[in-house]
Design a protein around this motif. Structure first.
Motif, PDB file in Angstrom:
ATOM      1  N   MET A   9      -6.421  -7.898  -4.109  1.00  0.00           N
ATOM      2  CA  MET A   9      -6.932  -6.551  -3.848  1.00  0.00           C
ATOM      3  C   MET A   9      -6.579  -6.120  -2.428  1.00  0.00           C
ATOM      4  N   VAL A  10      -6.132  -4.885  -2.294  1.00  0.00           N
ATOM      5  CA  VAL A  10      -5.784  -4.323  -0.990  1.00  0.00           C
ATOM      6  C   VAL A  10      -6.709  -3.139  -0.732  1.00  0.00           C
ATOM      7  N   ARG A  11      -7.466  -3.223   0.353  1.00  0.00           N
ATOM      8  CA  ARG A  11      -8.406  -2.157   0.664  1.00  0.00           C
ATOM      9  C   ARG A  11      -8.648  -2.128   2.157  1.00  0.00           C
ATOM     10  N   GLY A  12      -8.832  -0.955   2.708  1.00  0.00           N
ATOM     11  CA  GLY A  12      -9.116  -0.860   4.132  1.00  0.00           C
ATOM     12  C   GLY A  12      -9.285   0.571   4.587  1.00  0.00           C
ATOM     13  N   VAL A  13      -9.302   0.749   5.878  1.00  0.00           N
ATOM     14  CA  VAL A  13      -9.432   2.076   6.482  1.00  0.00           C
ATOM     15  C   VAL A  13      -8.545   2.121   7.710  1.00  0.00           C
ATOM     16  N   VAL A  14      -7.995   3.285   7.992  1.00  0.00           N
ATOM     17  CA  VAL A  14      -7.138   3.448   9.164  1.00  0.00           C
ATOM     18  C   VAL A  14      -7.493   4.771   9.840  1.00  0.00           C
ATOM     19  N   ASN A  17     -19.252   1.312   1.914  1.00  0.00           N
ATOM     20  CA  ASN A  17     -18.840  -0.083   1.845  1.00  0.00           C
ATOM     21  C   ASN A  17     -18.667  -0.627   3.258  1.00  0.00           C
ATOM     22  N   PRO A  18     -19.299  -1.756   3.568  1.00  0.00           N
ATOM     23  CA  PRO A  18     -19.178  -2.299   4.928  1.00  0.00           C
ATOM     24  C   PRO A  18     -17.755  -2.695   5.299  1.00  0.00           C
ATOM     25  N   ARG A  19     -16.921  -3.012   4.304  1.00  0.00           N
ATOM     26  CA  ARG A  19     -15.544  -3.438   4.580  1.00  0.00           C
ATOM     27  C   ARG A  19     -14.705  -2.317   5.177  1.00  0.00           C
ATOM     28  N   VAL A  20     -15.078  -1.074   4.894  1.00  0.00           N
ATOM     29  CA  VAL A  20     -14.308   0.055   5.437  1.00  0.00           C
ATOM     30  C   VAL A  20     -15.129   0.857   6.445  1.00  0.00           C
ATOM     31  N   GLY A  21     -16.204   0.255   6.924  1.00  0.00           N
ATOM     32  CA  GLY A  21     -16.969   0.861   8.000  1.00  0.00           C
ATOM     33  C   GLY A  21     -17.901   1.987   7.617  1.00  0.00           C
ATOM     34  N   THR A  22     -18.196   2.132   6.328  1.00  0.00           N
ATOM     35  CA  THR A  22     -19.090   3.220   5.917  1.00  0.00           C
ATOM     36  C   THR A  22     -20.512   2.744   5.634  1.00  0.00           C
ATOM     37  N   ALA A  69     -10.161   9.299   9.983  1.00  0.00           N
ATOM     38  CA  ALA A  69     -10.243   8.007   9.303  1.00  0.00           C
ATOM     39  C   ALA A  69      -9.903   8.190   7.823  1.00  0.00           C
ATOM     40  N   VAL A  70      -9.004   7.352   7.322  1.00  0.00           N
ATOM     41  CA  VAL A  70      -8.563   7.439   5.929  1.00  0.00           C
ATOM     42  C   VAL A  70      -8.779   6.096   5.241  1.00  0.00           C
ATOM     43  N   GLU A  71      -9.483   6.106   4.139  1.00  0.00           N
ATOM     44  CA  GLU A  71      -9.668   4.899   3.339  1.00  0.00           C
ATOM     45  C   GLU A  71      -8.497   4.748   2.375  1.00  0.00           C
ATOM     46  N   PHE A  72      -8.137   3.511   2.065  1.00  0.00           N
ATOM     47  CA  PHE A  72      -7.110   3.277   1.053  1.00  0.00           C
ATOM     48  C   PHE A  72      -7.527   2.113   0.168  1.00  0.00           C
ATOM     49  N   ARG A  73      -7.113   2.186  -1.079  1.00  0.00           N
ATOM     50  CA  ARG A  73      -7.407   1.131  -2.040  1.00  0.00           C
ATOM     51  C   ARG A  73      -6.306   1.111  -3.083  1.00  0.00           C
ATOM     52  N   VAL A  74      -5.754  -0.057  -3.340  1.00  0.00           N
ATOM     53  CA  VAL A  74      -4.646  -0.164  -4.283  1.00  0.00           C
ATOM     54  C   VAL A  74      -5.110   0.150  -5.698  1.00  0.00           C
ATOM     55  N   GLU A  75      -4.271   0.872  -6.445  1.00  0.00           N
ATOM     56  CA  GLU A  75      -4.578   1.223  -7.819  1.00  0.00           C
ATOM     57  C   GLU A  75      -4.035   0.160  -8.770  1.00  0.00           C
ATOM     58  N   LYS A  76      -4.333   0.318 -10.057  1.00  0.00           N
ATOM     59  CA  LYS A  76      -3.968  -0.687 -11.055  1.00  0.00           C
ATOM     60  C   LYS A  76      -2.476  -1.003 -11.066  1.00  0.00           C
ATOM     61  N   ALA A  77      -1.658   0.017 -10.826  1.00  0.00           N
ATOM     62  CA  ALA A  77      -0.207  -0.179 -10.873  1.00  0.00           C
ATOM     63  C   ALA A  77       0.342  -0.779  -9.583  1.00  0.00           C
ATOM     64  N   THR A  97      -0.089  -3.080   5.696  1.00  0.00           N
ATOM     65  CA  THR A  97       0.570  -4.368   5.893  1.00  0.00           C
ATOM     66  C   THR A  97      -0.419  -5.415   6.405  1.00  0.00           C
ATOM     67  N   LYS A  98      -1.264  -5.026   7.348  1.00  0.00           N
ATOM     68  CA  LYS A  98      -2.248  -5.958   7.895  1.00  0.00           C
ATOM     69  C   LYS A  98      -3.319  -6.323   6.861  1.00  0.00           C
ATOM     70  N   ALA A  99      -3.461  -5.488   5.825  1.00  0.00           N
ATOM     71  CA  ALA A  99      -4.447  -5.761   4.776  1.00  0.00           C
ATOM     72  C   ALA A  99      -3.859  -6.617   3.652  1.00  0.00           C
ATOM     73  N   LYS A 100      -2.668  -7.194   3.883  1.00  0.00           N
ATOM     74  CA  LYS A 100      -2.025  -8.027   2.867  1.00  0.00           C
ATOM     75  C   LYS A 100      -2.958  -9.150   2.431  1.00  0.00           C
ATOM     76  N   PRO A 101      -3.264  -9.228   1.132  1.00  0.00           N
ATOM     77  CA  PRO A 101      -4.215 -10.239   0.657  1.00  0.00           C
ATOM     78  C   PRO A 101      -3.589 -11.622   0.545  1.00  0.00           C
ATOM     79  N   SER A 102      -4.437 -12.626   0.520  1.00  0.00           N
ATOM     80  CA  SER A 102      -3.962 -14.010   0.488  1.00  0.00           C
ATOM     81  C   SER A 102      -3.181 -14.317  -0.784  1.00  0.00           C
ATOM     82  N   GLY A 103      -3.492 -13.613  -1.865  1.00  0.00           N
ATOM     83  CA  GLY A 103      -2.831 -13.900  -3.137  1.00  0.00           C
ATOM     84  C   GLY A 103      -1.495 -13.221  -3.324  1.00  0.00           C
ATOM     85  N   ALA A 104      -1.086 -12.381  -2.382  1.00  0.00           N
ATOM     86  CA  ALA A 104       0.199 -11.679  -2.494  1.00  0.00           C
ATOM     87  C   ALA A 104       1.339 -12.644  -2.219  1.00  0.00           C
ATOM     88  N   LYS A 105       2.281 -12.699  -3.143  1.00  0.00           N
ATOM     89  CA  LYS A 105       3.437 -13.590  -3.007  1.00  0.00           C
ATOM     90  C   LYS A 105       4.726 -12.768  -3.034  1.00  0.00           C
TER      91      LYS A 105
END
Length: 235
Positions: free
Chosen positions: A58-63, A139-144, A160-168, A197-205
């Motif tokens: 999962m990729v999620r964050g705020v910038v 959500n505490p992960r994105v500072g809200t 401030a812009v939140e982002f979250r990866v979609e199913k595709a 890029t900094k939000a790259k999850p551990s499971g991304a290969k």
């Protein structure tokens, strides 16, 4: 309809669907092809090498975009007492507790971003099925979810812009307006790409950022060479 079709064809002229443009070239094309009477939003879309069905991908964050988004963001804050007063002083559009929950449950959602103090989450949790699908759940992960409502409100109002990866596997966001100076658009896009890029999850290969494109509200998509994002997308 005929005029709309003609305008779309005109906008697409000169844009090679398979070519990867530099970021600066892409921005110049997007700005040059804007022909509508309103200030279009510029959006960036990044196709990532992740499968968000897996928790570790999962990729999620705020910038915080350095030059803002160019749009007016309506902010709601769930808070009581002194924190509610702080939120109002910081410029929140809507502040409340049980009354705000009741309004939302009645279908009145007149905001673009929701912030809550930690002590309010037991109450706000009742709204998960309403706010969650709209991407508005604090959500505490994105500072809200934070006790510092002043900083959170000002960040939301300031870009401030939140982002979250979609199913595709695609993550996207509005990063400015066509009327912005090209250098400011580029700076915003690079900040967004760097955050993703900094939000790259551990499971991304393998290749994390596969494709990047920008477009305006009514304009064509223009593909970007990821290497021109100051190395942000090369991880």
């Amino acid at each position: 309809m005929a005029n709309t079709g003609k305008r779309i064809r005109s906008a697409r002229e000169g844009v090679e669907r398979t070519k990867l443009y530099t970021l600066d070239e892409a921005i110049e094309m997007i700005k040059g092809k804007s022909s509508v009477k309103f200030d279009e939003t510029i959006e960036v879309a990044m196709n990532l090498g992740v499968d968000p069905r897996h928790a570790d991908q999962m990729v999620r964050g705020v910038v915080n975009l350095p030059n803002g988004t160019g749009r007016t963001v309506r902010v709601a804050v769930f808070a009581r007492g002194d924190k509610a007063d702080e939120a109002k002083a910081a410029g929140a559009d809507i502040v409340g507790a049980e009354d705000l929950v009741a309004e939302i449950q009645a279908g009145n959602i007149n905001f673009d971003r929701a912030i809550a103090t930690p002590d309010m989450m037991g109450l706000v949790g009742r709204l998960g099925k309403v706010l969650g699908p709209r991407g508005l759940m604090p959500n505490p992960r994105v500072g809200t979810v934070t006790p510092d409502v002043t900083a959170a409100v000002k960040a939301s109002k300031g870009g401030a812009v939140e982002f979250r990866v979609e199913k595709a596997g695609i993550v996207h966001a509005g990063v400015g307006k066509v009327s912005f100076d090209a250098a400011k658009i580029a700076e915003n896009i690079r900040a967004f790409a760097d955050a993703v890029t900094k939000a790259k999850p551990s499971g991304a290969k393998g290749n994390y950022v596969k494709r990047v494109a920008i477009s305006s509200t009514m304009g064509p998509g223009v593909k970007i060479d990821p290497s021109t994002l100051s190395g942000a997308a090369s991880a």
